[in-house]
Enzyme design. Structure first.
Site, PDB file in Angstrom:
ATOM      1  N   HIS A 168     -71.339 -70.246 -71.650  1.00 14.66           N
ATOM      2  CA  HIS A 168     -72.102 -70.973 -72.672  1.00 14.66           C
ATOM      3  C   HIS A 168     -71.366 -71.010 -74.006  1.00 14.66           C
ATOM      4  CE1 HIS A 168     -75.429 -70.221 -69.885  1.00 14.66           C
ATOM      5  NE2 HIS A 168     -76.201 -71.031 -70.580  1.00 14.66           N
TER       6      HIS A 168
ATOM      7  N   GLU B 251     -77.539 -82.294 -64.287  1.00  9.98           N
ATOM      8  CA  GLU B 251     -76.528 -82.829 -65.207  1.00  9.98           C
ATOM      9  C   GLU B 251     -75.740 -83.980 -64.591  1.00  9.98           C
ATOM     10  OE1 GLU B 251     -77.025 -79.613 -64.718  1.00  9.98           O
ATOM     11  OE2 GLU B 251     -77.774 -78.991 -66.687  1.00  9.98           O
TER      12      GLU B 251
HETATM   13  C1  TPP Z   1     -76.440 -76.216 -65.274  1.00  7.47           C
HETATM   14  C2  TPP Z   1     -77.334 -75.715 -66.328  1.00  7.47           C
HETATM   15  N1  TPP Z   1     -78.144 -76.578 -66.968  1.00  7.47           N
HETATM   16  C3  TPP Z   1     -78.963 -76.150 -67.933  1.00  7.47           C
HETATM   17  C4  TPP Z   1     -78.972 -74.843 -68.296  1.00  7.47           C
HETATM   18  C5  TPP Z   1     -79.854 -74.362 -69.436  1.00  7.47           C
HETATM   19  N2  TPP Z   1     -80.972 -73.618 -68.876  1.00  7.47           N
HETATM   20  C6  TPP Z   1     -80.899 -72.296 -68.720  1.00  7.47           C
HETATM   21  S1  TPP Z   1     -82.213 -71.690 -67.923  1.00  7.47           S
HETATM   22  C7  TPP Z   1     -82.919 -73.219 -67.825  1.00  7.47           C
HETATM   23  C8  TPP Z   1     -84.241 -73.370 -67.151  1.00  7.47           C
HETATM   24  C9  TPP Z   1     -84.154 -72.924 -65.751  1.00  7.47           C
HETATM   25  O1  TPP Z   1     -85.377 -73.061 -65.160  1.00  7.47           O
HETATM   26  P1  TPP Z   1     -85.687 -72.355 -63.797  1.00  7.47           P
HETATM   27  O2  TPP Z   1     -84.601 -72.614 -62.827  1.00  7.47           O
HETATM   28  O3  TPP Z   1     -87.048 -72.764 -63.405  1.00  7.47           O
HETATM   29  O4  TPP Z   1     -85.643 -70.801 -64.134  1.00  7.47           O
HETATM   30  P2  TPP Z   1     -86.584 -69.997 -65.136  1.00  7.47           P
HETATM   31  O5  TPP Z   1     -85.918 -70.035 -66.462  1.00  7.47           O
HETATM   32  O6  TPP Z   1     -87.916 -70.622 -65.142  1.00  7.47           O
HETATM   33  O7  TPP Z   1     -86.592 -68.616 -64.595  1.00  7.47           O
HETATM   34  C10 TPP Z   1     -82.117 -74.173 -68.400  1.00  7.47           C
HETATM   35  C11 TPP Z   1     -82.442 -75.597 -68.497  1.00  7.47           C
HETATM   36  C12 TPP Z   1     -78.091 -73.969 -67.628  1.00  7.47           C
HETATM   37  N3  TPP Z   1     -78.000 -72.679 -67.959  1.00  7.47           N
HETATM   38  N4  TPP Z   1     -77.298 -74.429 -66.640  1.00  7.47           N
END
Ligand code: TPP
Ligand code: MG
Lengths: 345, 332
Positions: free
Chosen positions: B133, B64
């Site tokens: 959120h 971000e």
């Molecule tokens: C700072 C932030 N940016 C975006 C999100 C939205 N978001 C939640 S989970 C996710 C994907 C995360 O991917 P990863 O770290 O690979 O974990 P996975 O979901 O694959 O277990 C996103 C973009 C968030 N919760 N926090």
């Protein structure tokens, strides 16, 4: 002092060349691991079903397919060691020793839940078993784990901090800042990347400038280890080595568990970013529970009947957990402001 | 002259505005996490990637601070980025670029540059997504000179204000309440703008002015309908823009009704309601007041997960009704 629970009884096959966990742990612990892996999966399925039936609201991120990573990392940990977890954190919570009753109760928003109904799935935690909490913020737990490790070092508690995070988190500034400080200060922390190939819809190829997350370790002068995250023993071995290193005072490590989530990212996911073939391949050919069970039978540690009995008791524990959650009281609206501050006005 | 206008949902209206802006100007690009094939966490960008391609509908890594900063840098140097945060709460990770860079760059450089960036923030509670959120943080950004901060409440306004934001030479922050995304309303075809900095009197009345923001506009209108059956005549002003605030419209309304109630989802204290109240207290409308100013805002807590607690944490229609009734009847 945190004691390792790893060596209480004799390992099942010391001195052989079987994989690590069979040389390291007694049968009881190996069976506990398969029990907990099933418990994780059934917990996820129970949560998913309760969600579809409207008993749970909000959103949730299921870790089905990633059970070996949660369990393998936690096997060498003691209850006193601490973890930070992620939005996909139900498995970590169970592997670290939480009671599924109180997890379900949390998901149902009840006072008996681990967070008194304030947190829900995305903030599930059990501080009593060393889980400092899932996190709604990608990368949010990384510096916190480093903080826990700083405490352990300053207060000489002998504890190790383990930080779970996803592949997506490796592109947040917090990841880089956390690894750097952990390394500069030689803190007892283990960074565990659960690389399931995607952060939401974005593959690591499209988001990340290195081929492996473990390649980042070099930039922070710590070991970076890649393991098949769906092979329990491989994960546990890497975890064991990193934790021993941390306990010795030699500083942090980065472990990358290559794994896969079967379900969509969260409740809403059109799966447009991956193919059905890919999903099927992981589910049918690399399932972590199936692989572990096959080994247990092959190495004569458990019979098919014993494994079936384990699955039955898991089902019972899950059913009891859901009943407990349903029967538990909801918080009183008058208590809305509880827990904002430590000392209430 | 007024032909029947079609109805679009709030999210469709945003998507249409972005498509119009992109058609009209090559420099407009969209950036954000999972806005490409995934279509955005709330399906707001939807299939725009099919129309404009991945070079103009850019998935960023989960970064971000970096992403927002790249948008700022691109804006300063000739592009017109519209940057989507997945949730407004994640603005916290990008505060540096928003507050220290985007907001101040033009000023610090003595007017040598402009920062025509647009940032979109899905905001608010009501989805069971708990404390990280569900926040309403418009007041955080509203506190920063150099930013413009808007909270469109209808499909019509969000399309027009987004187009105004893209055309605006300065950074505009758009807060979109997540519960509004599915709400439908009339949206004219083609290009039009709704001015930033102008409130809208959504319902005229004599007995009380309610100034509301975002989803609270709809709750206030609902409350006003109920109270109308009791013979109470409420004026509802949709603030629409948090910074710069439309003093004129609000002062005129309060002079007419002599009573002010502010309804907003952000935490009650030190927020939008404080500013509205102080603005009236400092103005000529103060002498017209014949009751205390009342604020209904979010509770002094993070947003809880439990659905009943979550509802209790932000103003709801019954609470607006009783507070308005009491205020008019001189109970408070
Ligand atoms: C700072 C932030 N940016 C975006 C999100 C939205 N978001 C939640 S989970 C996710 C994907 C995360 O991917 P990863 O770290 O690979 O974990 P996975 O979901 O694959 O277990 C996103 C973009 C968030 N919760 N926090
Ligand atoms: Mg991932």
């Amino acid at each position: 002092m945190a004691k390792s629970t790893a060596t209480r009884a004799a390992p099942v096959s010391e001195g052989t060349n079987l994989p690590f966990i069979y040389r390291q742990y007694p049968r009881e612990k190996l069976l506990d691991a398969v029990y907990k892996m099933h418990l994780i999966r059934k917990f996820e399925e129970g949560a998913e079903e309760s969600y579809m039936r409207g008993l749970i609201h909000g959103t949730m991120h299921l870790s089905i397919g990633q059970e070996a990573s949660a369990m393998g990392i936690c096997m060498p940990l003691s209850t006193e060691d601490q973890i930070t977890s992620t939005h996909r954190g139900h498995g970590h919570c169970i592997a670290k020793g939480a009671d599924v009753k109180r997890m379900f109760a949390e998901f149902f928003g009840k006072t008996t839940g681990y967070c008194a109904g304030r947190g829900g799935s995305m903030h599930i935690a059990d501080v009593t078993t060393g889980n400092l909490g899932a996190n709604g913020i990608v990368g949010g737990g990384l510096p916190i784990a480093v903080g826990a490790a700083l405490t352990a070092k300053r207060l000489k508690t002998g504890k190790v901090a383990v930080c779970f995070f996803g592949d997506g988190a490796n592109n947040e500034g917090a990841f880089h800042e956390a690894l750097n400080m952990a390394s500069v200060w030689k803190l007892p922390v283990v960074f565990v990347c659960e690389n399931n190939k995607y952060g939401m819809s974005t593959s690591t190829e499209r988001s990340t400038a290195v081929a492996n997350i473990a390649d980042r370790a070099v930039a922070y002068s710590m070991p970076g280890v890649i393991v098949d995250g769906n092979v329990l023993s491989d994960v546990a071995e890497a975890s064991h080595n990193a934790i021993e290193r941390a306990r010795r005072g030699d500083g942090p490590s980065l472990i990358e568990c290559k794994t896969y989530r079967y379900r969509g990212h969260s409740k809403s996911d059109r799966n447009r970013y991956r193919t059905k073939d890919e999903i099927d391949d992981w589910m049918n050919n690399r399932d972590p529970i199936a692989r572990y069970e096959a080994q247990l039978v092959e190495f004569g540690i458990a019979t098919a009947e014993e494994l079936a009995a384990i699955r039955t008791s898991v089902d019972e524990e899950i059913a009891a957990g859901i009943e407990f959650a349903k029967a538990s009281p909801a918080p009183d609206v008058a208590d809305l402001a509880d827990y904002v501050y430590t000392e209430q006005a | 002259m007024d032909t029947a206008v079609r109805e679009l949902s709030y999210s469709q209206a945003i998507q249409e505005a972005m498509a119009i802006a992109m058609e009209a100007d090559e420099r407009v690009i969209l950036m954000g996490e999972d806005i490409g094939v995934y279509g955005g966490a709330f399906q707001v960008t939807g299939d725009l990637i099919d129309r404009f391609g991945p070079d103009r509908v850019m998935d960023t890594p989960i970064s971000e601070l970096g992403g927002a900063g790249v948008a700022v840098g691109a804006a300063v140097t000739g592009l017109r980025p519209v940057f989507e945060f997945q949730f407004s709460d994640f603005a916290a990770l990008a505060m540096e670029q928003i507050v220290n860079q985007a907001a101040k760059m033009r000023y610090m450089l003595g007017g040598a540059v402009s920062v025509p960036v647009v940032m979109r923030f899905p905001a608010g509670s009501g989805t069971g997504a708990a404390a990280q959120h569900s926040q309403s943080i418009e007041a955080w950004l509203g506190h920063v000179p150099g930013l413009k901060v808007i909270q469109p409440a209808t499909p019509h306004d969000v399309k027009g204000m987004l187009l105004a934001a893209v055309a605006d030479p300065d950074p505009v922050m758009i807060f979109e309440h997540k519960l509004l995304y599915k709400m439908k309303g009339p949206v004219p075809e083609g290009y039009y703008t709704v001015p930033i900095g102008k409130a809208d009197v959504r319902r005229t009345g004599r007995d009380l002015t309610i100034v509301a923001t975002s989803i609270m506009v709809h709750k206030a209108l609902e409350a006003a309908e109920t109270l109308a059956a009791e013979g109470l005549d409420i004026e509802v002003v949709d603030l629409r823009t948090v910074r710069p605030m439309d003093r004129e419209t609000i002062i005129a309304s309060v002079k007419k009704t002599s009573k002010l109630m502010c309804v907003y989802e952000g935490v009650k204290t030190l927020g939008v309601g404080a500013e509205l109240s102080a603005m009236i207290a400092e103005s000529e409308a103060f002498d017209y007041l014949d009751a205390p100013i009342i604020r209904l805002g979010g509770s002094e807590t993070p947003i809880p997960y439990n659905p009943e607690l979550e509802k209790a944490a932000v103003p709801q229609v019954p609470g607006i009704i009783s507070a308005a009734r009491d205020l008019i009847n001189g109970v408070r």
